[in-house]
Design a protein around this motif. Sequence first.
Motif, PDB file in Angstrom:
ATOM      1  N   MET A  30      43.226 107.358 -51.378  1.00  0.00           N
ATOM      2  CA  MET A  30      43.819 108.664 -51.100  1.00  0.00           C
ATOM      3  C   MET A  30      43.671 109.027 -49.624  1.00  0.00           C
ATOM      4  O   MET A  30      44.591 109.592 -49.031  1.00  0.00           O
ATOM      5  CB  MET A  30      43.187 109.746 -51.982  1.00  0.00           C
ATOM      6  N   ASP A  31      42.540 108.676 -49.008  1.00  0.00           N
ATOM      7  CA  ASP A  31      42.352 108.909 -47.576  1.00  0.00           C
ATOM      8  C   ASP A  31      43.411 108.166 -46.767  1.00  0.00           C
ATOM      9  O   ASP A  31      43.982 108.706 -45.815  1.00  0.00           O
ATOM     10  CB  ASP A  31      40.966 108.462 -47.116  1.00  0.00           C
ATOM     11  N   HIS A  36      48.463 108.022 -43.567  1.00  0.00           N
ATOM     12  CA  HIS A  36      49.798 107.502 -43.291  1.00  0.00           C
ATOM     13  C   HIS A  36      50.879 108.559 -43.514  1.00  0.00           C
ATOM     14  O   HIS A  36      51.874 108.583 -42.784  1.00  0.00           O
ATOM     15  CB  HIS A  36      50.061 106.248 -44.128  1.00  0.00           C
ATOM     16  N   ALA A  37      50.698 109.439 -44.481  1.00  0.00           N
ATOM     17  CA  ALA A  37      51.656 110.529 -44.679  1.00  0.00           C
ATOM     18  C   ALA A  37      51.629 111.470 -43.481  1.00  0.00           C
ATOM     19  O   ALA A  37      52.691 111.926 -43.014  1.00  0.00           O
ATOM     20  CB  ALA A  37      51.352 111.274 -45.968  1.00  0.00           C
ATOM     21  N   ASN A  38      50.444 111.750 -42.952  1.00  0.00           N
ATOM     22  CA  ASN A  38      50.344 112.582 -41.747  1.00  0.00           C
ATOM     23  C   ASN A  38      50.999 111.902 -40.555  1.00  0.00           C
ATOM     24  O   ASN A  38      51.676 112.552 -39.745  1.00  0.00           O
ATOM     25  CB  ASN A  38      48.883 112.900 -41.431  1.00  0.00           C
ATOM     26  N   ILE A  57      51.515 114.634 -51.884  1.00  0.00           N
ATOM     27  CA  ILE A  57      51.117 113.355 -52.489  1.00  0.00           C
ATOM     28  C   ILE A  57      50.748 113.623 -53.940  1.00  0.00           C
ATOM     29  O   ILE A  57      49.893 114.454 -54.228  1.00  0.00           O
ATOM     30  CB  ILE A  57      49.930 112.734 -51.739  1.00  0.00           C
ATOM     31  N   ASP A  58      51.422 112.915 -54.833  1.00  0.00           N
ATOM     32  CA  ASP A  58      51.162 113.039 -56.274  1.00  0.00           C
ATOM     33  C   ASP A  58      50.728 111.663 -56.768  1.00  0.00           C
ATOM     34  O   ASP A  58      51.560 110.805 -57.064  1.00  0.00           O
ATOM     35  CB  ASP A  58      52.422 113.514 -56.998  1.00  0.00           C
ATOM     36  N   SER A  59      49.414 111.447 -56.841  1.00  0.00           N
ATOM     37  CA  SER A  59      48.913 110.129 -57.233  1.00  0.00           C
ATOM     38  C   SER A  59      49.097 109.879 -58.731  1.00  0.00           C
ATOM     39  O   SER A  59      49.167 108.729 -59.159  1.00  0.00           O
ATOM     40  CB  SER A  59      47.442 109.981 -56.856  1.00  0.00           C
ATOM     41  N   GLU A  60      49.202 110.935 -59.505  1.00  0.00           N
ATOM     42  CA  GLU A  60      49.391 110.772 -60.949  1.00  0.00           C
ATOM     43  C   GLU A  60      50.752 110.141 -61.256  1.00  0.00           C
ATOM     44  O   GLU A  60      50.883 109.324 -62.156  1.00  0.00           O
ATOM     45  CB  GLU A  60      49.275 112.122 -61.646  1.00  0.00           C
ATOM     46  N   ASN A  61      51.772 110.521 -60.485  1.00  0.00           N
ATOM     47  CA  ASN A  61      53.120 110.000 -60.706  1.00  0.00           C
ATOM     48  C   ASN A  61      53.544 108.985 -59.647  1.00  0.00           C
ATOM     49  O   ASN A  61      54.728 108.656 -59.557  1.00  0.00           O
ATOM     50  CB  ASN A  61      54.125 111.155 -60.755  1.00  0.00           C
TER      51      ASN A  61
END
Length: 79
Positions: A30-31, A36-38, A57-61
């Motif tokens: 997640m870090d 990378h999203a930033n 960020i939706d890690s579940e989906n």
Amino acid sequence: MQRRTFLGGMAAAAVPITVAAAPMKEMTAMDRAEFHANALCDAMRELSPDRKWRKAIDSENSFVLVVGDARPGAIAMAE
């Protein structure tokens, strides 16, 4: 000061000193995703500075969204 003392001091000053780096905490998945999203938001901001860039960020989906919202000032300027 004697020549030998001076040369001995010069030799000691020339010895490289290495400092052990503090161990870095390992990044979680997640870090890394946040990092990378930033970075992508920053790059998009350079390409389109007239928009306000944000991420979700939706890690579940297994989904990441980077979107540039129009700024209210930019809408008023366009009219």
